[in-house]
Scaffold this active site. Structure first.
Site, PDB file in Angstrom:
ATOM      1  N   ARG A  51      31.126  46.898  44.643  1.00  0.00           N
ATOM      2  CA  ARG A  51      30.820  46.855  43.206  1.00  0.00           C
ATOM      3  C   ARG A  51      29.633  45.933  42.920  1.00  0.00           C
ATOM      4  NH1 ARG A  51      35.427  45.815  38.819  1.00  0.00           N
ATOM      5  NH2 ARG A  51      35.729  43.769  39.777  1.00  0.00           N
ATOM      6  N   ARG A  84      29.729  40.153  41.461  1.00  0.00           N
ATOM      7  CA  ARG A  84      30.510  39.139  40.740  1.00  0.00           C
ATOM      8  C   ARG A  84      31.071  38.133  41.734  1.00  0.00           C
ATOM      9  NH1 ARG A  84      34.605  42.383  36.987  1.00  0.00           N
ATOM     10  NH2 ARG A  84      36.018  40.934  38.004  1.00  0.00           N
TER      11      ARG A  84
HETATM   12  P1  ADP Z   1      39.376  43.107  37.486  1.00  0.00           P
HETATM   13  O1  ADP Z   1      40.182  44.105  36.709  1.00  0.00           O
HETATM   14  O2  ADP Z   1      38.416  43.761  38.417  1.00  0.00           O
HETATM   15  O3  ADP Z   1      40.217  42.039  38.130  1.00  0.00           O
HETATM   16  P2  ADP Z   1      38.562  41.739  35.075  1.00  0.00           P
HETATM   17  O4  ADP Z   1      37.172  41.651  34.603  1.00  0.00           O
HETATM   18  O5  ADP Z   1      39.531  42.527  34.276  1.00  0.00           O
HETATM   19  O6  ADP Z   1      38.431  42.304  36.540  1.00  0.00           O
HETATM   20  O7  ADP Z   1      39.181  40.266  35.244  1.00  0.00           O
HETATM   21  C1  ADP Z   1      38.479  39.254  35.925  1.00  0.00           C
HETATM   22  C2  ADP Z   1      39.237  37.924  35.816  1.00  0.00           C
HETATM   23  O8  ADP Z   1      39.349  37.516  34.434  1.00  0.00           O
HETATM   24  C3  ADP Z   1      40.690  37.938  36.319  1.00  0.00           C
HETATM   25  O9  ADP Z   1      40.769  37.770  37.718  1.00  0.00           O
HETATM   26  C4  ADP Z   1      41.261  36.742  35.537  1.00  0.00           C
HETATM   27  O10 ADP Z   1      40.866  35.512  36.097  1.00  0.00           O
HETATM   28  C5  ADP Z   1      40.590  36.858  34.175  1.00  0.00           C
HETATM   29  N1  ADP Z   1      41.396  37.708  33.255  1.00  0.00           N
HETATM   30  C6  ADP Z   1      41.076  38.948  32.816  1.00  0.00           C
HETATM   31  N2  ADP Z   1      42.050  39.439  32.014  1.00  0.00           N
HETATM   32  C7  ADP Z   1      43.017  38.477  31.955  1.00  0.00           C
HETATM   33  C8  ADP Z   1      44.277  38.373  31.296  1.00  0.00           C
HETATM   34  N3  ADP Z   1      44.752  39.370  30.528  1.00  0.00           N
HETATM   35  N4  ADP Z   1      45.003  37.237  31.460  1.00  0.00           N
HETATM   36  C9  ADP Z   1      44.535  36.239  32.212  1.00  0.00           C
HETATM   37  N5  ADP Z   1      43.362  36.259  32.858  1.00  0.00           N
HETATM   38  C10 ADP Z   1      42.592  37.356  32.740  1.00  0.00           C
END
Ligand code: ADP
Length: 215
Positions: free
Chosen positions: A127, A160
């Protein structure tokens, strides 16, 4: 239409949320993108969240719940939304349910992108993301029009920091422990619909249209 997207990191939630957002004319509310924006802009919240994201852990429920309530209360989200990366714990799902109930609203569907472990690792390691607008690409499967540049804003694509192999492993463990229990939560309420997350983008869009027909 009020959607929740569920599934492990790399399942394709963000990619499909973007497409569905255009198609259904509802905003995509992606918790990870919002947190990363705070980190880029070095807000107080961003400073607190940075180390947590870099370690591949979850931000605390209280912080994320407040953040997402603000998003859900915006006029753009009045007639629907696609939640991408929220809820991620049972506590968040309960907070979301209570918030929607207080507004006489409810979810229509929780889409579970069921994806096999080999596919997840391949997607995350390949990615590349736009640091400006958050659009995602893949070195083989979803290539930008110009090598290394975002199609939308022409910024240089990056990997990332939490897509490094050591962190990916930890994110998958966190997913199994904290987020996978949500599948049963939404199954019990009859909202869960399963989508084969291993499919490529056009195939999966077709599948989504079938599953959502009549919604
Ligand atoms: P992916 O789905 O690829 O893990 P995201 O961009 O959704 O990527 O999330 C990246 C990071 O952001 C997570 O690993 C976490 O640290 C934080 N994060 C995202 N959504 C949440 C959530 N609902 N609660 C807590 N932390 C979150």
């Amino acid at each position: 239409m009020r959607f929740v997207l569920l599934g492990p990191p790399g399942a394709g939630k963000g990619t499909h949320a973007r497409i569905m957002s255009e198609k259904w004319k509802v905003p995509q509310l992606a918790t990870g993108d919002i947190l990363r924006r705070h980190i880029r802009e070095q807000t107080d919240l961003g400073k607190r969240a940075k180390a947590i994201l870099d370690r591949g852990e979850l931000a605390p429920d209280t912080l994320v719940n407040e953040l997402m309530k603000d998003q859900l209360a915006k006029p753009e989200a009045k007639n629907g939304f696609i939640l991408d990366g929220y809820p991620r714990t049972i506590g968040q799902a309960e907070s979301l349910e209570a918030f929607l109930k207080s507004r006489n609203e409810k979810l229509d569907v929780a889409l579970y992108f069921k994806t096999s472990p080999e596919v997840i690792v391949d997607r995350l390691s390949g990615r590349r993301s736009c640091p400006k607008c958050g659009a995602n690409y893949h070195v083989r499967n979803i290539r930008p029009k110009v090598e290394g540049k975002c199609d939308v804003c022409n910024a240089d694509l990056v990997q990332r920091s939490d897509d490094r192999p050591e962190t990916v492993q930890h994110r998958l463990e966190v997913y199994e422990k904290d987020t996978a229990p949500l599948l049963n939560y939404y199954r019990k309420s009859g909202l869960l619909k399963e989508i084969p997350g291993d499919l490529n983008v056009p195939e999966l869009q077709k599948e989504l249209s079938n599953v959502l027909a009549g919604k």
